[in-house]
Design a protein around this motif. Structure first.
Motif, mmCIF file in Angstrom:
data_model
loop_
_atom_site.group_PDB
_atom_site.id
_atom_site.type_symbol
_atom_site.label_atom_id
_atom_site.label_comp_id
_atom_site.label_asym_id
_atom_site.label_seq_id
_atom_site.Cartn_x
_atom_site.Cartn_y
_atom_site.Cartn_z
ATOM 1 N N LYS A 268 4.437 -0.684 -3.732
ATOM 2 C CA LYS A 268 5.598 0.162 -3.981
ATOM 3 C C LYS A 268 5.150 1.609 -4.137
ATOM 4 O O LYS A 268 4.288 1.913 -4.957
ATOM 5 N N THR B 243 -0.834 -1.988 -6.241
ATOM 6 C CA THR B 243 0.454 -2.680 -6.146
ATOM 7 C C THR B 243 1.627 -1.726 -6.307
ATOM 8 O O THR B 243 2.700 -1.975 -5.767
ATOM 9 N N ASP C 276 3.117 -5.682 -0.344
ATOM 10 C CA ASP C 276 4.395 -5.279 -0.935
ATOM 11 C C ASP C 276 4.236 -4.081 -1.878
ATOM 12 O O ASP C 276 5.044 -3.868 -2.777
ATOM 13 N N ASP D 94 9.647 0.922 2.896
ATOM 14 C CA ASP D 94 8.877 0.352 1.795
ATOM 15 C C ASP D 94 7.514 -0.132 2.286
ATOM 16 O O ASP D 94 7.344 -0.441 3.461
ATOM 17 N N GLY D 95 6.549 -0.217 1.402
ATOM 18 C CA GLY D 95 5.242 -0.772 1.715
ATOM 19 C C GLY D 95 4.302 0.237 2.351
ATOM 20 O O GLY D 95 4.664 1.397 2.577
#
Length: 143
Positions: free
Chosen positions: A44, A127, A42, A54-55
């Protein structure tokens, strides 16, 4: 002697530095799938490019597009610094302007685009990444 109010700041771990190097190495080796190894599922990317998913998959698609337009693209890391789970990177994207990029006709000149990026890491994986590219180098190559 430390007081209770003072805490030592922990350095980036070797695992964190390796993840960051591998993140940029994915550009140099033309292996966007390497992002799956160093980014959380996940992860960002902030801000997202227009139309970017996204991802890690979103950046992987942009990387493939960059490789098609700038086949000799390389990312050069100039500095990695920070503390445990927080890193700043000063780097540059280097390529020969052989194809149209962002509507700018090819010049055949070498281009350097400065990168300033901030990464958050957890358990050795990225992350979040906040990034700023300075595309002025591309504009200057077209003059």
């Amino acid at each position: 002697m430390e007081s209770k109010d003072q805490e030592l700041v922990k350095a980036l771990t070797e695992k964190e530095k390796d993840a960051i190097r591998k993140f940029y190495g994915a550009f140099n080796t033309k292996q966007p799938e390497m992002l799956d190894e160093v980014c959380s599922p996940d992860w960002k990317d902030l801000p997202l490019a227009p139309g970017q998913e996204d991802g890690p998959r979103g950046l992987q698609e942009i990387m493939r597009q960059l490789f098609a337009v700038c086949p000799d693209i390389q990312v050069v890391i100039h500095d990695i610094f920070g503390t445990h789970e927080r890193a700043a990177v000063r780097a540059s994207m280097e390529f020969t302007h052989t194809n149209e990029v962002m509507g700018i006709p090819p010049t055949g000149r070498k281009v350097s685009v400065a990168l300033h990026e901030f990464h958050y890491l957890k358990d050795g994986k990225l992350t979040h990444t906040w990034h700023l590219e300075d595309w002025f180098g591309l504009l200057m190559s077209s003059r």
